[in-house]
Every structure is written in structure tokens, then in C-alpha cells.
Enzyme design. Sequence first.
Site, PDB file in Angstrom:
ATOM      1  N   GLY A  16       0.849  -1.185   0.000  1.00 12.96           N
ATOM      2  CA  GLY A  16       0.000   0.000   0.000  1.00 12.96           C
ATOM      3  C   GLY A  16       0.882   1.232   0.000  1.00 12.96           C
ATOM      4  CB  ALA A  17       0.206   4.722   1.013  1.00 15.20           C
ATOM      5  CG  ASN A 111      -0.853   3.082  11.815  1.00 16.75           C
ATOM      6  OD1 ASN A 111       0.122   3.799  12.017  1.00 16.75           O
ATOM      7  ND2 ASN A 111      -1.696   3.266  10.814  1.00 16.75           N
ATOM      8  CE  LYS A 193       2.499   7.141  14.397  1.00 17.80           C
ATOM      9  NZ  LYS A 193       2.438   6.176  13.307  1.00 17.80           N
ATOM     10  CG  ASN A 197      -1.850   7.217  16.091  1.00 16.67           C
ATOM     11  OD1 ASN A 197      -1.901   8.192  15.348  1.00 16.67           O
ATOM     12  ND2 ASN A 197      -0.952   6.266  15.957  1.00 16.67           N
ATOM     13  CG  ASN A 201      -5.710   7.598  13.730  1.00 17.62           C
ATOM     14  OD1 ASN A 201      -5.876   7.352  12.548  1.00 17.62           O
ATOM     15  ND2 ASN A 201      -4.555   8.015  14.218  1.00 17.62           N
ATOM     16  CD  GLU A 275      -4.104   0.261  10.406  1.00 14.45           C
ATOM     17  OE1 GLU A 275      -3.423  -0.676   9.964  1.00 14.45           O
ATOM     18  OE2 GLU A 275      -3.636   1.375  10.677  1.00 14.45           O
TER      19      GLU A 275
END
Lengths: 318, 318
Positions: A16-17, A111, A193, A197, A201, A275
Site C-alpha cells: 500500500g502507500a 500502526n 504515538k 492516535n 484517529n 485499524e
Amino acid sequence: MDALPDRPRFAVVGAGAVGCYYGGRLAQHGHDVHWLLRSDYDHVRQHGMEIHSKDGDFILKPSALNLYHRPQEMPKADVVLVTLKTTTNNRFQELITPLLHDQTAILTLQNGLGNEQQLADLFGPSRILGGLAFVCINRTAPGHIRHTDYGMIKIGEFGRPISQRLRQIDTMFNASKVECHMLDDLNMGRWEKLIWNVPFNGLGAALALTTDKIINHPAGLELARQLMDEVIRTAHAAGFNLDATLLELNIRRTLTMGAYRSSMQIDRESGRAIELDAIIGNPLRTAQKLGVSTPRLQMLYALLSMQEATPAPHQAVG
Amino acid sequence: MDALPDRPRFAVVGAGAVGCYYGGRLAQHGHDVHWLLRSDYDHVRQHGMEIHSKDGDFILKPSALNLYHRPQEMPKADVVLVTLKTTTNNRFQELITPLLHDQTAILTLQNGLGNEQQLADLFGPSRILGGLAFVCINRTAPGHIRHTDYGMIKIGEFGRPISQRLRQIDTMFNASKVECHMLDDLNMGRWEKLIWNVPFNGLGAALALTTDKIINHPAGLELARQLMDEVIRTAHAAGFNLDATLLELNIRRTLTMGAYRSSMQIDRESGRAIELDAIIGNPLRTAQKLGVSTPRLQMLYALLSMQEATPAPHQAVG
């Protein structure tokens, strides 16, 4: 835990990216990179990869790419870069096993929490390394990646101090236009992190709101702080002594970030699986196991779980 | 607090679904009802009202309706039925003052907490009565009301026991095809209704989910229970000793309710203002004033506040 060969062979699982960008930077700078592609295989085989990056665009022509459709066709690798969405972690065994020799290192750039442990459970802990990607990046079409902001990665050994192989990988990334830093304590970095997140997120996906809409609303700012505090208290209980000043540091950073769409918001609005477990569920389960009261984290998990059980809003309402 | 005249004059302020239906039932049964209409005035003046009800359809022709466009044009009333959305409570003074004589009673059938107090602050507490409408009802077009389920109302004096005028109103409603009950303690009834409204209006609007999607998901069921528990504990702290069995009673009722779209979900999805303060904000403020810990209620308020600051999802994404 041995040092890597001078010119290690990389396998990228999850093109993916993130996989295309970081693997692509290594390939661009002469490293031996082998790609496992699924849905984009035919397109990339014909047209290559085109990466538009704020750090410089580059194209990888088909002739410069080692592309495979099945892991069984790939040569054994010295480093497996795992860049799958965490929602497909149930495919680790099938996709990674064929790539391993005795000394293969596995570096997950995924992630959230729990990915290294899942890999360690399958392939043994000594192989495992982890990395945090601080990056805003999108796959805009097959073989087309757009890297719009940030880009740094932080890598560490899984439950071990910095090693020779980690230093080698760090050097290779830094020589390939990827700012890379090494972590003495990878899990500490993961928890750090999560401070950002979890609220951005999580709320971004639950409410379909960009970061600015959350943080510039008084109730959103307060809720973001409360969720961050729950994450920090859970990390403390888990033995990771995150500095309390990280809370306000993350708030300040977000205030200057502009209208940022988190990856989870993008996934949700695109109708893809979010996710949820890696970013929200696993921290929550840690809190619950350790008896830390995290009512807002629990509620956020409940909200997102209910949404995941139904189509995205723009599909449902039309 | 005096008894009402034998044939009291009713004024209906807020001719949406609830106002048209309950006022309409009184008019249908020969009572003297006067309506304040705003946007629907011209249409209803020409075509009357058409009510489709599971308890029997009926039509009120223009010749049978006393319609007004401004409160200054209306005669003084003996009972003012307040059926405005609570989001327009800032218009109480302007819309109700012209309708009052010394003995006018004001009965609010609005949702949530705090409406009686707001009316009492403006017009004195002795005039004020309140009612809970347990009803599923919609205005489908100007002058068109669809009443699909339930319909009972419970009415009470504001901070006083059952009075003669309350009995008179109760009798009139029951004789007009509206099941009506009297409450000894109106606020107790308001808190009791919030046990359901907080989770299912709140989550339904925040997530755009019908009741079945919430309660049939394990995390949704748990969250609904937790929110109900926070409401019950707040009510207890406020002196309203709600029975703890009401929690499971509300869960059971909702399990058999089917796919119910709460009024707040409908408002949100229609792009209208939701009744945030009446249903979520005022219970939360009560909890905060009394020092009751209600993290989920607070988070729900924050989520809905942020959403209210942005367009509805189907408008934003579409």
C-alpha cells in the site's frame, strides 16, 4: 540478531502507500527490494510505481522492480518489511513464512499496539523489529502514491536494546532520503504515538471530523485531553513512564496541524476496515487487564465497533 | 392554580408534529384550540391539517381551525400548550407573553430537562405544568402529520402535587383519544424518561444508528447500560430515587422495539438542530453541579456538540 549482509535483500509485504513509499525509497537508492503485490500486481508490472512526494517525486519503472504475486515465488529475504493494514494481520503466517531464512529480520511499520507481539508469537521474538511511521501518505490509484507531509520513521528492536542490524537499517534509510531514528525502547515509542492516535484517529473516524474540527471545539479539546490522559495512565501502569508534558505537546502540535484527516477517518469514509484493534482495542485491553479506569477509551471503542458493524455514513445515507 | 373554566381556551405554540397531534385531538373533540403557526401558516390556512394516526386518521378543515401568524393576534388563553423544539426556547418570552392572562396555565410537552424551569423563570412557577409525550410522530409535509406508534402522555404540576386544573386537563385528553396519566412528581418522570433518551437519542444521533443497531451490538448494549447507570446515579444525587430495575426494564423494552429512529437521529439526519441541551446537556450539568462522575454522558455531549458545529454527515460527504 546477527548483523545484516552488506547488501541485504528486502521483501515488502503489503504494498500500500507505506510499503510503496519506504520500500520505494530504498529501491530508488539502489537497494535490493522485492515486492509482494496483490490487487495492484498487473498494473504495477505494466506501468511501474509513481511516487509524488513532498521530499521529491520519483518513478520506479517496471524493469527496475522485482514484483511477485505470491510469496512462494519470492526469494528468501534478509529483512521483511511488514506494511500490511493491521486489519489483515491474520495473514501473517501465510504471507511471511515463505520469505524467511534462519536470520531473516522482520520489521513491522504498522500502526498501533500488538503487531510485534503477534509476529513474535508466529516467528519467534528474536527476529522482530518495529517501526513507527510519522507520515501522511495515500495510495491514490494502483501504483500511484502521494506523500503529502512528514515522513520520519523511528525503529527499534522488539524488547531489546539497539542492535547492529538496527543501526544498519537506520543508516540505509537515512541514506535513502528517509529520516530515521532509533528507539531504545520501541514500546515506549508505540505508547507515545498512541497519545495522538487514540483521540485523533478515533474521534476523527467516529465523527468524520478532521483534527482542526476536534481541537478547535472546546468540548473536543477537553475530550482529546481526557483521552490522552487515559492513554498516558495506561502506559504508566504498563511500565512505560511517558512524560506528562507529552499531553500538552501533542495538543500544541495538533493546533498547528491544520485540517488533517487521520488514516482511520480516511479508511472509514472510504468504506474500508479501520485499524480498530491496533489503535484503540489493544490499548483498551491493556488498561482493562491492568485495572486502569479508561471509560472514554472504552466508549470510543464501543462507538467505533458499532460503526464498523454498519456501512460508512455516506454509503448508508446517500 | 385555580381550576380552569369548563371550556378552556387552548393556545398551541409550536405547531410541529406534537403540537398538531395533541392540539388536533383536542380540536377534533370539540375543544377551543387556537394555533400559532409560522412556516406552515399559508398552507394550513388553505388546506387544513391531515393527521394519519395509528389511533385513527382525522382531518381538520380550515374552517374548523383558529389559525394565527403572530401571537399578538391571538386571544388570551387559559392553557398554553408549548410544543416548540427546545432548540427554540429562546423565543418563549416573545411567543408566549401575549397569550397570558392572570390565571393562564402553561403546559410544556417538550423533551428533556429544564423546560419548566426556563418557563418558570420567565412567567412565574405557579403557572407551569409539564408533560412527557411517549410518541413516535412526524410532520411529513406542511399540515401533514404521521403518528406511527405509542401516543401516551404523562402530565404533572411543576414542583407541586396533582391539582384540580391538572385533573381537568387529564380528563380532557383522555376524552379526546389521548391516553393521559398524571404524575405526582413531574421531575421524577422527566428523569425516568431520560434513562432511555440519553443513550438512544444520543448514540442514535452521534452514530446515525437506529436503536436495534445499538442494542444488538455487545459493545452498544454495554454502553447503553453504562449511560443509563450514569443517568440513574445523577437522578439519585438530585433527589429522585429512580428504581434501579428501570435500567433493565428499558433495555428489555428496547430489545423488542425494532429499528427505531430516535427524534434526535431524525433531526440530525435532516440537518435540523438537535435537542442537545434538553436531553444531554442539562442532565450533564446537573451531574457536574452535584459532583456525580458521568464520563460517558460528558463524552456523549462532547461528540454531539462537535457534530452540531458541522453539517450532517450525508451533507458533508455526499
